[in-house]
Design a protein around this motif. Structure first.
Motif, PDB file in Angstrom:
ATOM      1  N   ARG A   1       0.891  -1.079  -0.020  1.00 29.53           N
ATOM      2  CA  ARG A   1      -0.048  -0.096   0.129  1.00 29.53           C
ATOM      3  C   ARG A   1       1.020   1.423  -0.128  1.00 29.53           C
ATOM      4  NH1 ARG A   1      -5.475  -0.748   1.395  1.00 29.53           N
ATOM      5  NH2 ARG A   1      -5.573   1.206   2.511  1.00 29.53           N
ATOM      6  N   THR A   2       0.479   2.035  -0.920  1.00 29.13           N
ATOM      7  CA  THR A   2       1.272   3.428  -1.114  1.00 29.13           C
ATOM      8  C   THR A   2       0.338   4.587  -1.178  1.00 29.13           C
ATOM      9  OG1 THR A   2       1.168   3.709  -3.283  1.00 29.13           O
ATOM     10  CG2 THR A   2       3.065   2.191  -2.368  1.00 29.13           C
TER      11      THR A   2
ATOM     12  N   LYS B   1      10.432   8.472  -1.574  1.00 28.86           N
ATOM     13  CA  LYS B   1      11.205   7.713  -0.814  1.00 28.86           C
ATOM     14  C   LYS B   1      10.877   6.189  -0.903  1.00 28.86           C
ATOM     15  CE  LYS B   1      11.995  10.871   3.255  1.00 28.86           C
ATOM     16  NZ  LYS B   1      11.358  11.282   4.603  1.00 28.86           N
ATOM     17  N   ILE B   2       9.503   5.851  -0.904  1.00 25.35           N
ATOM     18  CA  ILE B   2       9.335   4.488  -1.314  1.00 25.35           C
ATOM     19  C   ILE B   2      10.084   4.102  -2.524  1.00 25.35           C
ATOM     20  CG2 ILE B   2       7.327   2.922  -2.075  1.00 25.35           C
ATOM     21  CD1 ILE B   2       5.628   4.747   0.015  1.00 25.35           C
ATOM     22  N   LEU B   3       9.958   5.080  -3.948  1.00 26.76           N
ATOM     23  CA  LEU B   3      10.744   4.654  -5.016  1.00 26.76           C
ATOM     24  C   LEU B   3      12.223   4.368  -4.966  1.00 26.76           C
ATOM     25  CD1 LEU B   3       8.471   6.837  -7.311  1.00 26.76           C
ATOM     26  CD2 LEU B   3       8.321   4.333  -7.188  1.00 26.76           C
TER      27      LEU B   3
ATOM     28  N   HIS C   1       4.948  -1.673 -11.424  1.00 24.45           N
ATOM     29  CA  HIS C   1       3.808  -1.775 -12.243  1.00 24.45           C
ATOM     30  C   HIS C   1       2.426  -1.455 -11.556  1.00 24.45           C
ATOM     31  CE1 HIS C   1       5.397  -4.949 -15.435  1.00 24.45           C
ATOM     32  NE2 HIS C   1       6.099  -3.860 -15.314  1.00 24.45           N
ATOM     33  N   GLN C   2       2.362  -1.766 -10.294  1.00 28.77           N
ATOM     34  CA  GLN C   2       1.188  -1.378  -9.443  1.00 28.77           C
ATOM     35  C   GLN C   2       1.201   0.228  -9.346  1.00 28.77           C
ATOM     36  OE1 GLN C   2       1.023  -2.975  -5.612  1.00 28.77           O
ATOM     37  NE2 GLN C   2      -0.031  -0.981  -4.729  1.00 28.77           N
ATOM     38  N   ILE C   3       2.281   0.735  -8.988  1.00 27.27           N
ATOM     39  CA  ILE C   3       2.186   2.242  -8.948  1.00 27.27           C
ATOM     40  C   ILE C   3       1.911   3.116 -10.216  1.00 27.27           C
ATOM     41  CG2 ILE C   3       3.809   4.131  -8.259  1.00 27.27           C
ATOM     42  CD1 ILE C   3       5.186   2.595  -6.288  1.00 27.27           C
ATOM     43  N   GLN C   4       2.551   2.359 -11.186  1.00 28.24           N
ATOM     44  CA  GLN C   4       2.421   3.000 -12.495  1.00 28.24           C
ATOM     45  C   GLN C   4       0.931   2.795 -12.971  1.00 28.24           C
ATOM     46  OE1 GLN C   4       4.245   0.566 -15.662  1.00 28.24           O
ATOM     47  NE2 GLN C   4       3.741   2.208 -17.382  1.00 28.24           N
ATOM     48  N   THR C   5       0.327   1.757 -12.653  1.00 26.49           N
ATOM     49  CA  THR C   5      -1.201   1.477 -13.186  1.00 26.49           C
ATOM     50  C   THR C   5      -2.079   2.407 -12.432  1.00 26.49           C
ATOM     51  OG1 THR C   5      -0.615  -0.684 -13.786  1.00 26.49           O
ATOM     52  CG2 THR C   5      -2.877  -0.353 -13.494  1.00 26.49           C
TER      53      THR C   5
ATOM     54  N   ARG D   1      -5.740   8.293  -3.934  1.00 28.69           N
ATOM     55  CA  ARG D   1      -6.950   7.598  -4.226  1.00 28.69           C
ATOM     56  C   ARG D   1      -8.334   8.124  -3.692  1.00 28.69           C
ATOM     57  NH1 ARG D   1      -8.870   3.742  -7.503  1.00 28.69           N
ATOM     58  NH2 ARG D   1     -10.609   2.627  -6.677  1.00 28.69           N
ATOM     59  N   ASP D   2      -8.313   8.180  -2.323  1.00 31.95           N
ATOM     60  CA  ASP D   2      -9.440   8.577  -1.635  1.00 31.95           C
ATOM     61  C   ASP D   2      -9.631  10.047  -2.030  1.00 31.95           C
ATOM     62  OD1 ASP D   2     -11.386   8.227   0.404  1.00 31.95           O
ATOM     63  OD2 ASP D   2     -10.119   9.919   1.555  1.00 31.95           O
ATOM     64  N   LEU D   3      -8.648  10.829  -2.060  1.00 28.03           N
ATOM     65  CA  LEU D   3      -8.971  12.300  -2.492  1.00 28.03           C
ATOM     66  C   LEU D   3      -9.392  12.847  -3.539  1.00 28.03           C
ATOM     67  CD1 LEU D   3      -8.363  15.359  -1.999  1.00 28.03           C
ATOM     68  CD2 LEU D   3      -6.014  15.040  -2.858  1.00 28.03           C
ATOM     69  N   ILE D   4      -8.728  11.815  -4.806  1.00 26.14           N
ATOM     70  CA  ILE D   4      -9.524  12.159  -6.110  1.00 26.14           C
ATOM     71  C   ILE D   4     -10.902  11.316  -6.398  1.00 26.14           C
ATOM     72  CG2 ILE D   4      -8.890  11.688  -8.471  1.00 26.14           C
ATOM     73  CD1 ILE D   4      -5.882  11.778  -7.856  1.00 26.14           C
TER      74      ILE D   4
END
Length: 400
Positions: free
Chosen positions: A2-3, A45-47, A65-69, A10-13
């Motif tokens: 989870r990032t 920092k995660i990346l 892939h998850q972050i990109q998608t 996601r919740d904001l948008i």
């Protein structure tokens, strides 16, 4: 894993910025604008952790892939908010900037891990499509200038135009078309009118331009040229040479393709050429039931300038240079080629180049080098032509 792209952003948008679900207050908007830089720093920092991690490549690839998608989906969702209240516009701009920065870091630091099969966010696609559309005119003008085959022109331009007008396009295809346009423009800037169709086909094979329309075009070209050769032996020679050229054609990148779901163009065409060879062999066995060994190339002795003579012209440059010199003379209409395989077989039988053994020059090799010219070969011929021009100017100076 989870990032912030799966949680906070996601919740904001999806929820808070959706006016049908929630009405944001000025205080909420201000608070989110203040926290976005913190979210971006956390994502970086995660990346960076993934970039320096000891995890195996497959695990890192899955996370990227998850972050990109997720980024692509959130960018598209945010782009669809076209009727936000004026009060929310600064927040939309700030969120889009945050997602842009994350996407750019992915492109910069994780290029080899990216999933190029996912569709490009529409807001990015529109900008690149405008560039593609503006370059189509340059490509078309180059084709017309050199008199490229109208059928081949239509195939290439139609496939580029389809991408320029599409609503959804995969990342790899957008990148491919941009690279294709650059290569086509470069080719048109240096190509000659005489060989433009050959040069175009060679470039497209190198770039693995593999739509069905181009494969069918190349097949029909082989069929047409084959029908113009009447001797069965010459038909074999033509197909063997074509097979060798396709089988040895360079590929710039393994995954490079206009359509990654299809086989490479050269692989499809090699199968076609081999099927034609098989057909000729069956026809030969019917016409001549007795076993006959078909030569791979025409016997150079058959084209010897004087029967029984072993004399050969000593050529001081390489076989590559000899092939290119012949090509230049054909293009300049100094000599008429007729059936090219016959001409090359004749020359292979009566010319000796440095380093060639007693077997002489292979007509097949000469034919391949005729089609595939490199810069070093062009430099050899240029130097030789300059020497000849110097001698000409010395013996017959121009009158002033």
């Amino acid at each position: 894993m989870r990032t912030p792209t799966t949680t906070t952003l996601r919740d904001l948008i999806v929820n808070e910025m959706n006016v049908e679900k929630h009405t944001m207050t000025p205080e909420e908007i201000g608070l989110h604008c203040q926290t976005l830089p913190v979210i971006q720093e956390e994502m970086f920092k995660i990346l960076d952790f993934f970039r320096r991690s000891i995890f195996n490549r497959e695990m890192v690839r899955r996370q990227i892939h998850q972050i990109q998608t997720e980024c692509a989906g959130l960018i598209n969702a945010l782009d669809r908010y076209t009727n936000l209240p004026e009060l929310m516009q600064p927040l939309k701009t700030a969120v889009m900037k945050c997602l842009d920065e994350i996407s750019q870091k992915l492109d910069t630091d994780f290029e080899t891990y990216l999933n190029l099969d996912i569709r490009m966010p529409l807001i990015y696609l529109r900008g690149i499509q405008a560039e593609i559309q503006s370059d189509i005119a340059m490509v078309s003008a180059g084709f017309k200038k050199h008199g490229a085959d109208p059928k081949l022109q239509a195939i290439i331009l139609e496939s580029i135009t389809d991408v320029a007008k599409a609503i959804q396009v995969e990342n790899y295809r957008v990148r491919y078309v941009k690279s294709l346009q650059y290569s086509l423009i470069s080719l048109c800037n240096r190509a000659s009118n005489h060989e433009i169709n050959n040069d175009l086909c060679e470039l497209l094979l190198t770039l693995n331009y593999n739509p069905d329309a181009f494969v069918k075009y190349y097949r029909s070209r082989i069929t047409r040229e084959l029908s113009e050769i009447y001797e069965l032996k010459e038909q074999f020679n033509y197909l063997y040479l074509e097979e060798k050229m396709l089988d040895s054609h360079p590929m710039r990148k393994y995954k490079l393709a206009f359509d990654r779901s299809r086989k490479k163009a050269r692989e499809i065409l090699i199968l076609f050429v081999r099927a034609e060879l098989s057909y000729l062999q069956k026809r030969e066995s019917i016409l001549h039931p007795d076993p006959v060994t078909m030569p791979v190339v025409v016997n150079p002795v058959a084209y010897s300038p004087r029967p029984g003579s072993s004399y050969k012209i000593r050529f001081s440059l390489s076989v590559d240079a000899l092939a290119y010199l012949i090509r230049l003379m054909i293009q300049a209409k100094v000599i008429e080629s007729g059936v090219r395989t016959e001409l090359l077989s004749f020359i292979a039988g009566c010319v000796q180049t440095p380093g060639i053994g007693s077997n002489g020059i292979s007509p097949t090799s000469l034919g391949v080098k005729y089609k595939q010219v490199v810069q070093s070969t062009a430099n050899q011929i240029r130097a030789a032509l300059k020497r000849m021009l110097h001698i000409l100017d010395t013996e017959f100076p121009l009158e002033r």
